[in-house]
Design an enzyme around this catalytic site. Structure first.
Site, mmCIF file in Angstrom:
data_model
loop_
_atom_site.group_PDB
_atom_site.id
_atom_site.type_symbol
_atom_site.label_atom_id
_atom_site.label_comp_id
_atom_site.label_asym_id
_atom_site.label_seq_id
_atom_site.Cartn_x
_atom_site.Cartn_y
_atom_site.Cartn_z
ATOM 1 N N ARG A 1 0.872 -1.236 0.062
ATOM 2 C CA ARG A 1 -0.133 0.160 0.221
ATOM 3 C C ARG A 1 0.824 1.247 0.025
ATOM 4 O O ARG A 1 0.559 2.369 0.658
ATOM 5 C CB ARG A 1 -1.026 -0.052 1.250
ATOM 6 C CG ARG A 1 -1.989 -1.089 1.178
ATOM 7 C CD ARG A 1 -3.205 -0.397 0.457
ATOM 8 N NE ARG A 1 -4.221 -1.485 0.296
ATOM 9 C CZ ARG A 1 -5.442 -1.361 1.017
ATOM 10 N NH1 ARG A 1 -5.505 -0.351 1.917
ATOM 11 N NH2 ARG A 1 -6.386 -2.142 0.960
ATOM 12 N N ARG B 1 -3.425 6.887 1.235
ATOM 13 C CA ARG B 1 -3.700 7.780 1.831
ATOM 14 C C ARG B 1 -2.660 8.708 2.778
ATOM 15 O O ARG B 1 -3.004 9.866 2.998
ATOM 16 C CB ARG B 1 -5.129 7.877 2.644
ATOM 17 C CG ARG B 1 -6.242 7.513 1.588
ATOM 18 C CD ARG B 1 -7.673 7.012 2.267
ATOM 19 N NE ARG B 1 -7.096 5.464 2.711
ATOM 20 C CZ ARG B 1 -7.904 4.819 2.999
ATOM 21 N NH1 ARG B 1 -9.177 5.087 3.515
ATOM 22 N NH2 ARG B 1 -7.461 3.542 3.372
ATOM 23 N N ARG C 1 -6.431 11.495 -5.985
ATOM 24 C CA ARG C 1 -7.707 10.716 -5.674
ATOM 25 C C ARG C 1 -9.047 11.491 -5.658
ATOM 26 O O ARG C 1 -10.072 11.080 -6.088
ATOM 27 C CB ARG C 1 -7.705 9.971 -4.184
ATOM 28 C CG ARG C 1 -8.919 9.500 -3.502
ATOM 29 C CD ARG C 1 -9.032 7.802 -3.830
ATOM 30 N NE ARG C 1 -10.073 7.434 -3.029
ATOM 31 C CZ ARG C 1 -11.255 7.772 -3.397
ATOM 32 N NH1 ARG C 1 -11.764 8.552 -4.262
ATOM 33 N NH2 ARG C 1 -12.424 7.177 -2.521
ATOM 34 N N ASP D 1 -6.835 -2.897 -7.273
ATOM 35 C CA ASP D 1 -7.375 -3.250 -6.201
ATOM 36 C C ASP D 1 -7.560 -4.737 -6.320
ATOM 37 O O ASP D 1 -7.953 -5.099 -7.520
ATOM 38 C CB ASP D 1 -8.721 -2.551 -5.746
ATOM 39 C CG ASP D 1 -9.050 -3.001 -4.321
ATOM 40 O OD1 ASP D 1 -8.298 -2.438 -3.325
ATOM 41 O OD2 ASP D 1 -9.839 -3.838 -3.987
ATOM 42 N N TYR E 1 -15.031 -11.605 0.317
ATOM 43 C CA TYR E 1 -15.846 -10.379 -0.063
ATOM 44 C C TYR E 1 -17.076 -10.351 -0.771
ATOM 45 O O TYR E 1 -17.977 -9.996 -0.749
ATOM 46 C CB TYR E 1 -14.863 -9.162 -0.722
ATOM 47 C CG TYR E 1 -13.829 -8.578 0.348
ATOM 48 C CD1 TYR E 1 -14.115 -7.679 1.127
ATOM 49 C CD2 TYR E 1 -12.678 -9.301 0.315
ATOM 50 C CE1 TYR E 1 -13.381 -7.155 2.036
ATOM 51 C CE2 TYR E 1 -11.580 -8.930 1.212
ATOM 52 C CZ TYR E 1 -11.865 -7.576 1.874
ATOM 53 O OH TYR E 1 -10.849 -7.356 2.826
#
Ligand code: CP3
Length: 344
Positions: free
Chosen positions: A26, A30, A39, A76, A151
């Site tokens: 990652r 952010r 973003r 992703d 998921y």
């Protein structure tokens, strides 16, 4: 010849490098102000993943700042269920969501034209290989079938993946079909990333740690072994890192059983055990991401211990999981400098 080969590729072949090469899971994210800016421009998170201009930009941001030894494609793991038309969305403060799948949904699951749906991601890969410095390894990735399935079944993230564990006990045939479909489309997707210019690929099994021994063999090892066999049948020289987070002692013969070149380690893996795993090839990891948030002595001690215990074997320095949004970018700079300042 060997001097000009990318460092991470050398370690994946079993070489010991001092200092070890470094990248962070990652690393585009952010915690970086420039990521937050791009973003915002891109709109939704999936728009960012499917816009080659923006995805190339955020992939390169941590390389410009820190000169990591690898860039990881910005995308992703949930683009695969998105390509399968499961209505994936990322909403602020909720994490990922999609339509939960059931037995009937699995019987009718769309596994056609997945790779062509993901063309924008492949374009990002080829543009990255052209724009990156020649010494930087380019990593592609996807989720492991088990982690992606958790998921798909729950329709969202859950703390312990109880919905997928329950579904697997109640509907073993449908669950097996789901895993095998995911393994096959994911293998073809990784082959397409390699063809587009990825030097190596990582398979993220972030939820391996909630599985019992029998289930780990059936749901984590078997589908990943199937993927790796399929990739190698198509591209014999493919280099593959497999990260089964939380698998602990079950990592003992994970490399042999899956065929992965390198094993990713989370921070709960004892360094003595990691050293045993290193006898069979490269390991990657395993600093607790909270040490990067804490900074100071906690950061320095964590780095030094990994270098001391694992630095004399094939090591790709990394965190034990993704860097978190609250990490201070200055601590990342200190981390890179300390790893690079090391002498074996
Ligand atoms: O820099 C990199 O490592 C490349 C990009 C990358 C992302 N996700 C970007 C992302 C990678 C390799 C992933 C993998 C991924 N995605 C995993 C496996 C690794 C892991 O972290 O366990 C998983 C389980 C996912 C699914 C996912 N994506 C979740 C659960 C979330 C929400 C949690 C969160 O951190 O917000 C995402 C969103 C996501 N993927 C973000 C990023 C940078 C944050 C979203 C945003 O910017 O708004």
């Amino acid at each position: 010849m060997s001097e000009t080969r990318r460092k991470i590729m050398r370690v994946l072949d079993g070489e010991t490098l001092s200092p070890p090469p470094i990248w962070l899971m990652r690393q585009a994210g952010r915690y970086l102000p420039e990521y937050r800016q791009t973003r915002q421009k891109a709109g939704s998170f999936l728009d960012l993943c499917y816009s080659p201009d923006h995805a190339v930009e955020v992939t390169l941001q941590p390389i410009r700042r820190y000169g990591f030894d690898a860039a990881i494609l910005f995308s992703d793991i949930l683009v695969i269920p998105d390509a399968m038309k499961r209505n994936v969305r990322f909403t602020e403060g909720h994490g990922p969501e999609m339509d939960p799948i059931d037995e009937a949904g699995i019987a009718n699951l769309n596994d056609e034209e997945i790779v062509s749906y993901l063309k924008p991601v492949l374009e990002t890969v080829s543009r990255l290989r052209a724009e990156l410095p020649s010494e930087t390894t380019l990593l592609g990735f996807c989720g492991a079938p088990w982690t992606v399935a958790t998921y798909m079944i729950a329709g969202k993230g859950t703390p312990d993946q109880a919905p997928a564990r329950l579904f697997a006990y109640k509907h073993p045939k449908a669950f097996e079909r789901l895993l095998m479909l995911l393994a096959d489309v994911s293998a073809d997707y990784l082959v397409a990333q390699i063809d587009a210019g990825a030097d190596a690929v990582q398979i993220f099994d972030s939820w391996a740690g909630v599985l019992g021994e029998r289930e780990f063999a059936a749901y984590a090892v078997k589908p990943v072994a199937r993927m790796i066999a399929s990739i190698r049948a198509q591209r014999p020289r493919a280099k593959i890192i497999a990260f089964a987070k939380g698998a602990g002692y079950l990592l003992k013969d994970y490399r042999r059983k899956t065929g992965a070149d390198a094993i990713g380690l989370d921070w709960s893996v004892p360094l003595e055990f990691a050293r045993d795993l290193q006898k069979d090839g490269a390991v990657q990891g395993n600093l607790d991401p909270m040490r990067v948030v804490a900074g100071g002595r906690a950061l320095e001690e964590g780095i030094d211990e990994i270098l001391e215990k694992l630095g004399n074997g094939p090591l790709i320095f990394n965190l034990g999981h993704g860097i978190t949004p609250q990490a201070d970018p200055e601590n990342v700079r200190l981390l890179v400098e300390r790893v690079r300042g090391s002498r074996g």
